[in-house]
Design a protein around this motif. Sequence first.
Motif, PDB file in Angstrom:
ATOM      1  N   PHE A 176     -27.861 -44.809  -6.897  1.00  0.00           N
ATOM      2  CA  PHE A 176     -26.465 -44.388  -6.980  1.00  0.00           C
ATOM      3  C   PHE A 176     -26.177 -43.765  -8.340  1.00  0.00           C
ATOM      4  N   LEU A 177     -26.671 -44.381  -9.419  1.00  0.00           N
ATOM      5  CA  LEU A 177     -26.467 -43.823 -10.756  1.00  0.00           C
ATOM      6  C   LEU A 177     -27.131 -42.457 -10.885  1.00  0.00           C
ATOM      7  N   ALA A 178     -28.313 -42.283 -10.272  1.00  0.00           N
ATOM      8  CA  ALA A 178     -28.986 -40.989 -10.314  1.00  0.00           C
ATOM      9  C   ALA A 178     -28.155 -39.923  -9.587  1.00  0.00           C
ATOM     10  N   VAL A 179     -27.562 -40.307  -8.457  1.00  0.00           N
ATOM     11  CA  VAL A 179     -26.727 -39.359  -7.708  1.00  0.00           C
ATOM     12  C   VAL A 179     -25.486 -38.991  -8.518  1.00  0.00           C
ATOM     13  N   VAL A 180     -24.860 -39.996  -9.150  1.00  0.00           N
ATOM     14  CA  VAL A 180     -23.697 -39.723 -10.000  1.00  0.00           C
ATOM     15  C   VAL A 180     -24.088 -38.791 -11.140  1.00  0.00           C
ATOM     16  N   GLY A 181     -25.249 -39.040 -11.755  1.00  0.00           N
ATOM     17  CA  GLY A 181     -25.712 -38.171 -12.829  1.00  0.00           C
ATOM     18  C   GLY A 181     -25.963 -36.750 -12.359  1.00  0.00           C
ATOM     19  N   ALA A 182     -26.531 -36.603 -11.148  1.00  0.00           N
ATOM     20  CA  ALA A 182     -26.787 -35.270 -10.608  1.00  0.00           C
ATOM     21  C   ALA A 182     -25.472 -34.523 -10.367  1.00  0.00           C
ATOM     22  N   ALA A 183     -24.479 -35.240  -9.839  1.00  0.00           N
ATOM     23  CA  ALA A 183     -23.176 -34.605  -9.618  1.00  0.00           C
ATOM     24  C   ALA A 183     -22.543 -34.187 -10.945  1.00  0.00           C
TER      25      ALA A 183
END
Length: 427
Positions: A176-183
């Motif tokens: 989830f943190l990786a997805v937030v970072g990508a966004a």
Amino acid sequence: MPDSPASASEPSRFSRFLPTLLLLLTVFGPISMDLYLPALPALTAELGAATSVAQLTVTTCLVGLAVGQLVAGPLSDRFGRRGILLVGVVAYVVTSALCAASPTVELLILARLVQGLAGGVGIVIAQAAGRDVYSGGALIRFYGRLTVIGGLAAIVGPLLGGQLNTVTDWRGLFVFLAVVGAALLVTAAVGFPETLPAERRTSGGFAQTGRDFRVLLSDRVFLGAVLNQGFMYAALFAYLSGATFVLQGIYGLSPQGYALAFGLNSAGFMLFGYVAGRAAERWSVPRTLGVGIGVATLGALGLLAAGLTALPLWVVIVSLLALASGVAVTSPPATTLALVEYPQLAGTASSLLGMVRFGFGGVTAPLVGVAGAASMLPLGVVATASIALAAAAYLVLAARPRRVAAAPTSDTAPRLHAMSPASKGFS
């Protein structure tokens, strides 16, 4: 008097979305600290780690957040904000994914260190870019909003982590943190312009960085403001690490009751951080900072009294609220004191401020448990001593105005002691 290049009219050159983006940049680093905490016991069991070793995943992230700011700030002064920010967010996405895939606790600890380093980039760039774009009352309001968002992250992180933990495991939380970072990476690539023009950047490599550090540390007002924040945040981190033992272990609150108390204090941090930004603009930076120190002192003394003798639960909760709120009140004016004279060194100045905040907090947080979970006296002692040192740093070093501009720059940044009443907030 003439305004700085970061004048009130300058933000019109940038997208209206930029302030929101800067606020978001301050969240994804700190939220990495506590989003996965509800899953820490499961992580410990799955990786077969000792509890003390698993807790190093928290410590190393905190260290990374401090050191990352110290590195990214000077680099952004030299090469510009945008490139350093994008590199930091890319590193954050990669290391978050590595955390999710870590087969051993040792690799997870290392990945968390790098994740913290990358998260620190967002914090320091947000503060420095704010100084690039704003001055005067707008600058104080901006730092007030940064404080509010920090309090919001403290509330949202554990609550969001707890909710996500009902549908995924600890690895899913890091995904989830990786997805937030990508966004955030996509958003920054599209919406974050360069806020530090080439003609305003520093040069000279590491030798110049060393000279910049010496310039900053030889300015007693800057040093006093930074030390004030270091000791104030030492008290705050002591509260964050000790409150759960006090409220649940000593006073017997349920997890739900603790969540309510923690939410109340975080809401107080947000509210008073916002109020401080407005008050410092309309009243004065020194007076607002003094009020914050006074409120935090009352809270620390209440905790010390509760550690020396049995006091009702409401006294402890009010004391914790006063401590957190007092720290929040000091944050916008102290940040302004530290950065306002250094528009061309805003990244370096921000990095020292952030490093001291997180570094002092990391040192004092373990001290609240020296007497075990059954005593809150260490929390009271650490909080009181920290606030006393914060007050001394401000009164001895930062309370008197600078005699001359300290920064080696032709920029005419607002002088806190010389602005007219019409400037609202720096008088």
